[in-house]
Design a protein around this motif. Structure first.
Motif, PDB file in Angstrom:
ATOM      1  N   GLN A  44     -84.091  18.311  -6.259  1.00 37.64           N
ATOM      2  CA  GLN A  44     -84.386  18.095  -4.848  1.00 37.64           C
ATOM      3  C   GLN A  44     -83.557  16.944  -4.279  1.00 37.64           C
ATOM      4  OE1 GLN A  44     -88.632  17.618  -4.648  1.00 37.64           O
ATOM      5  NE2 GLN A  44     -89.019  19.806  -4.845  1.00 37.64           N
ATOM      6  N   LEU A  45     -83.354  15.903  -5.078  1.00 34.27           N
ATOM      7  CA  LEU A  45     -82.506  14.786  -4.653  1.00 34.27           C
ATOM      8  C   LEU A  45     -81.084  15.272  -4.399  1.00 34.27           C
ATOM      9  CD1 LEU A  45     -82.106  11.792  -4.107  1.00 34.27           C
ATOM     10  CD2 LEU A  45     -81.742  11.465  -6.562  1.00 34.27           C
ATOM     11  N   LYS A  46     -80.595  16.153  -5.257  1.00 31.75           N
ATOM     12  CA  LYS A  46     -79.244  16.708  -5.081  1.00 31.75           C
ATOM     13  C   LYS A  46     -79.155  17.466  -3.763  1.00 31.75           C
ATOM     14  CE  LYS A  46     -75.705  19.530  -7.162  1.00 31.75           C
ATOM     15  NZ  LYS A  46     -75.339  20.564  -8.077  1.00 31.75           N
ATOM     16  N   LYS A  47     -80.178  18.258  -3.435  1.00 32.07           N
ATOM     17  CA  LYS A  47     -80.181  18.999  -2.169  1.00 32.07           C
ATOM     18  C   LYS A  47     -80.145  18.034  -0.982  1.00 32.07           C
ATOM     19  CE  LYS A  47     -82.671  23.075  -3.761  1.00 32.07           C
ATOM     20  NZ  LYS A  47     -83.895  23.881  -3.639  1.00 32.07           N
ATOM     21  N   LEU A  48     -80.924  16.956  -1.059  1.00 32.91           N
ATOM     22  CA  LEU A  48     -80.943  15.961   0.005  1.00 32.91           C
ATOM     23  C   LEU A  48     -79.561  15.331   0.151  1.00 32.91           C
ATOM     24  CD1 LEU A  48     -83.678  13.567   0.982  1.00 32.91           C
ATOM     25  CD2 LEU A  48     -81.472  12.571   0.464  1.00 32.91           C
ATOM     26  N   GLN A  49     -78.939  14.961  -0.944  1.00 31.05           N
ATOM     27  CA  GLN A  49     -77.615  14.327  -0.915  1.00 31.05           C
ATOM     28  C   GLN A  49     -76.541  15.276  -0.387  1.00 31.05           C
ATOM     29  OE1 GLN A  49     -77.628  13.128  -5.047  1.00 31.05           O
ATOM     30  NE2 GLN A  49     -78.177  11.016  -4.517  1.00 31.05           N
ATOM     31  N   GLU A  50     -76.656  16.548  -0.729  1.00 31.21           N
ATOM     32  CA  GLU A  50     -75.692  17.535  -0.232  1.00 31.21           C
ATOM     33  C   GLU A  50     -75.800  17.673   1.284  1.00 31.21           C
ATOM     34  OE1 GLU A  50     -76.666  20.990  -2.558  1.00 31.21           O
ATOM     35  OE2 GLU A  50     -75.407  20.361  -4.245  1.00 31.21           O
ATOM     36  N   LEU A  51     -77.033  17.693   1.791  1.00 26.40           N
ATOM     37  CA  LEU A  51     -77.213  17.804   3.236  1.00 26.40           C
ATOM     38  C   LEU A  51     -76.739  16.533   3.938  1.00 26.40           C
ATOM     39  CD1 LEU A  51     -78.088  19.607   5.533  1.00 26.40           C
ATOM     40  CD2 LEU A  51     -80.416  18.712   5.275  1.00 26.40           C
ATOM     41  N   GLU A  52     -76.953  15.373   3.318  1.00 24.59           N
ATOM     42  CA  GLU A  52     -76.415  14.120   3.863  1.00 24.59           C
ATOM     43  C   GLU A  52     -74.901  14.226   4.043  1.00 24.59           C
ATOM     44  OE1 GLU A  52     -78.902  10.223   2.473  1.00 24.59           O
ATOM     45  OE2 GLU A  52     -77.625  11.126   0.955  1.00 24.59           O
ATOM     46  N   ALA A  53     -74.232  14.683   3.006  1.00 26.88           N
ATOM     47  CA  ALA A  53     -72.775  14.797   3.048  1.00 26.88           C
ATOM     48  C   ALA A  53     -72.335  15.795   4.114  1.00 26.88           C
ATOM     49  CB  ALA A  53     -72.245  15.199   1.669  1.00 26.88           C
ATOM     50  N   GLU A  54     -73.044  16.899   4.214  1.00 23.16           N
ATOM     51  CA  GLU A  54     -72.709  17.932   5.194  1.00 23.16           C
ATOM     52  C   GLU A  54     -72.885  17.428   6.628  1.00 23.16           C
ATOM     53  OE1 GLU A  54     -74.629  22.159   6.651  1.00 23.16           O
ATOM     54  OE2 GLU A  54     -74.701  21.685   4.512  1.00 23.16           O
ATOM     55  N   LEU A  55     -73.978  16.694   6.871  1.00 27.62           N
ATOM     56  CA  LEU A  55     -74.297  16.249   8.222  1.00 27.62           C
ATOM     57  C   LEU A  55     -73.668  14.909   8.587  1.00 27.62           C
ATOM     58  CD1 LEU A  55     -78.106  17.149   8.334  1.00 27.62           C
ATOM     59  CD2 LEU A  55     -76.163  18.523   9.126  1.00 27.62           C
ATOM     60  N   GLY A  56     -73.251  14.150   7.582  1.00 32.99           N
ATOM     61  CA  GLY A  56     -72.679  12.835   7.844  1.00 32.99           C
ATOM     62  C   GLY A  56     -73.712  11.817   8.297  1.00 32.99           C
ATOM     63  N   VAL A  57     -74.921  11.924   7.763  1.00 33.21           N
ATOM     64  CA  VAL A  57     -76.012  10.997   8.100  1.00 33.21           C
ATOM     65  C   VAL A  57     -76.683  10.539   6.819  1.00 33.21           C
ATOM     66  CG1 VAL A  57     -76.451  12.083  10.350  1.00 33.21           C
ATOM     67  CG2 VAL A  57     -77.713  12.862   8.356  1.00 33.21           C
ATOM     68  N   VAL A  58     -77.572   9.564   6.943  1.00 36.62           N
ATOM     69  CA  VAL A  58     -78.382   9.126   5.813  1.00 36.62           C
ATOM     70  C   VAL A  58     -79.768   9.756   5.977  1.00 36.62           C
ATOM     71  CG1 VAL A  58     -79.479   7.147   4.688  1.00 36.62           C
ATOM     72  CG2 VAL A  58     -77.143   6.963   5.571  1.00 36.62           C
ATOM     73  N   LEU A  59     -80.233  10.419   4.947  1.00 39.18           N
ATOM     74  CA  LEU A  59     -81.552  11.052   4.964  1.00 39.18           C
ATOM     75  C   LEU A  59     -82.445  10.325   3.969  1.00 39.18           C
ATOM     76  CD1 LEU A  59     -80.462  14.796   4.893  1.00 39.18           C
ATOM     77  CD2 LEU A  59     -81.187  13.467   6.883  1.00 39.18           C
ATOM     78  N   VAL A  60     -83.711  10.126   4.333  1.00 42.54           N
ATOM     79  CA  VAL A  60     -84.682   9.481   3.465  1.00 42.54           C
ATOM     80  C   VAL A  60     -85.921  10.361   3.409  1.00 42.54           C
ATOM     81  CG1 VAL A  60     -86.084   7.429   3.080  1.00 42.54           C
ATOM     82  CG2 VAL A  60     -83.816   7.207   4.113  1.00 42.54           C
ATOM     83  N   ALA A  61     -86.299  10.784   2.217  1.00 43.88           N
ATOM     84  CA  ALA A  61     -87.544  11.526   2.044  1.00 43.88           C
ATOM     85  C   ALA A  61     -88.674  10.513   1.918  1.00 43.88           C
ATOM     86  CB  ALA A  61     -87.477  12.406   0.795  1.00 43.88           C
ATOM     87  N   VAL A  62     -89.697  10.638   2.748  1.00 48.01           N
ATOM     88  CA  VAL A  62     -90.819   9.694   2.731  1.00 48.01           C
ATOM     89  C   VAL A  62     -92.092  10.413   2.328  1.00 48.01           C
ATOM     90  CG1 VAL A  62     -89.800   8.145   4.430  1.00 48.01           C
ATOM     91  CG2 VAL A  62     -91.256   9.999   5.192  1.00 48.01           C
TER      92      VAL A  62
END
Length: 65
Positions: A44-62
């Motif tokens: 799941q962390l990998k999916k979050l990091q991939e979407l971060e890279a795609e969108l060019g933003v920082v994502l935080v799961a809370v």
């Protein structure tokens, strides 16, 4: 703790603009927000990091309350 952009009243914004002129550099105002990050399994962390890279933003799961 997360730090989104702060919402500022006019007087605080003017104080920051004055500081920017004094120091010759832009200043960004951030506000602290209490948040607990969610523990994510590696997949799941990998999916979050991939979407971060795609969108060019920082994502935080809370954690939800």
């Amino acid at each position: 703790m997360l730090y989104p952009l702060a919402s500022l009243e006019a007087d605080k914004l003017e104080a920051i603009k004055s500081l920017e002129k004094d120091i010759g550099s832009p200043v960004v105002a951030l506000a602290g927000v209490e948040a607990n990050t969610a523990p994510l399994p590696d997949d799941q962390l990998k999916k979050l990091q991939e979407l971060e890279a795609e969108l060019g933003v920082v994502l935080v799961a809370v954690r939800s309350n």
